[in-house]
Design a protein around this motif. Structure first.
Motif, PDB file in Angstrom:
ATOM      1  N   PRO A   6      -8.964 -14.888  32.567  1.00  0.00           N
ATOM      2  CA  PRO A   6      -8.439 -14.005  31.530  1.00  0.00           C
ATOM      3  C   PRO A   6      -8.972 -14.416  30.163  1.00  0.00           C
ATOM      4  N   ARG A   7      -9.436 -13.454  29.440  1.00  0.00           N
ATOM      5  CA  ARG A   7      -9.961 -13.717  28.100  1.00  0.00           C
ATOM      6  C   ARG A   7      -8.794 -13.769  27.124  1.00  0.00           C
ATOM      7  N   SER A   8      -8.817 -14.785  26.262  1.00  0.00           N
ATOM      8  CA  SER A   8      -7.726 -14.912  25.300  1.00  0.00           C
ATOM      9  C   SER A   8      -7.845 -13.831  24.240  1.00  0.00           C
ATOM     10  N   THR A   9      -6.696 -13.427  23.733  1.00  0.00           N
ATOM     11  CA  THR A   9      -6.665 -12.403  22.699  1.00  0.00           C
ATOM     12  C   THR A   9      -5.720 -12.839  21.591  1.00  0.00           C
ATOM     13  N   LEU A  10      -5.989 -12.348  20.420  1.00  0.00           N
ATOM     14  CA  LEU A  10      -5.132 -12.622  19.276  1.00  0.00           C
ATOM     15  C   LEU A  10      -5.076 -11.368  18.427  1.00  0.00           C
ATOM     16  N   LYS A  11      -3.872 -10.965  18.062  1.00  0.00           N
ATOM     17  CA  LYS A  11      -3.677  -9.861  17.128  1.00  0.00           C
ATOM     18  C   LYS A  11      -3.227 -10.461  15.817  1.00  0.00           C
ATOM     19  N   VAL A  12      -3.831 -10.010  14.735  1.00  0.00           N
ATOM     20  CA  VAL A  12      -3.502 -10.494  13.400  1.00  0.00           C
ATOM     21  C   VAL A  12      -3.255  -9.286  12.505  1.00  0.00           C
ATOM     22  N   ALA A  13      -2.116  -9.275  11.821  1.00  0.00           N
ATOM     23  CA  ALA A  13      -1.795  -8.180  10.902  1.00  0.00           C
ATOM     24  C   ALA A  13      -1.066  -8.739   9.694  1.00  0.00           C
ATOM     25  N   SER A  14      -1.371  -8.196   8.533  1.00  0.00           N
ATOM     26  CA  SER A  14      -0.747  -8.658   7.283  1.00  0.00           C
ATOM     27  C   SER A  14       0.043  -7.544   6.624  1.00  0.00           C
ATOM     28  N   THR A  15       1.148  -7.939   5.985  1.00  0.00           N
ATOM     29  CA  THR A  15       1.929  -7.009   5.172  1.00  0.00           C
ATOM     30  C   THR A  15       2.261  -7.698   3.853  1.00  0.00           C
TER      31      THR A  15
END
Length: 139
Positions: A6-15
């Motif tokens: 499984p390929r690692s994933t990262l979600k990044v979001a700024s507010t």
């Protein structure tokens, strides 16, 4: 022979919350994804008017040495630019990594983003953060 998994994933979001910016990360912070967090933070360091960055790690599933290195770099850059850098929602793997490495008391930590933002607007700190250049005693 090739090995796949499984390929690692990262979600990044700024507010933006006034002079504070909340950066939410979700997934795995590792050698394959650390550039996503680095790029997001790099843009924030260059953004005028930001005095606080809260990194919400409540949904972080994994953090390797590259991820930890990025967190340390972010703390150092914040100190150099007089931008307060906080972690919120530290638990699980990241809590263990920070404890094992003696860095648990180096980062300013708050249980939730809301509590971090209250501290940011109050200008005070109730955490045990000593900064990167103090010894991490009391492990």
């Amino acid at each position: 022979m090739s090995v796949t998994g499984p390929r690692s994933t990262l979600k990044v979001a700024s507010t933006v919350h006034g002079a504070a910016v909340v950066v939410r990360v979700e997934g795995d912070l590792d050698a394959g994804t650390v550039h996503l967090l680095h790029d997001e933070l790099d843009g924030l360091w260059k953004s005028p008017g930001t005095s606080v960055i809260v990194l919400d790690v409540a949904e972080l599933g994994f953090c390797d040495s590259r991820g930890l290195s990025e967190l340390i770099s972010a703390l150092q850059r914040g100190q150099a630019l007089n931008v307060r850098f906080m972690l919120s929602g530290v638990q699980g793997v990241l809590r263990r990594v920070l404890t094992i490495t003696g860095l648990r008391n180096v980062f300013e930590q708050h249980p939730t983003v809301a509590e971090a933002l209250v501290q940011a607007t109050d200008g005070g700190s109730d955490s045990d953060s000593g900064g990167l250049f103090e010894t991490a005693g009391g492990r």
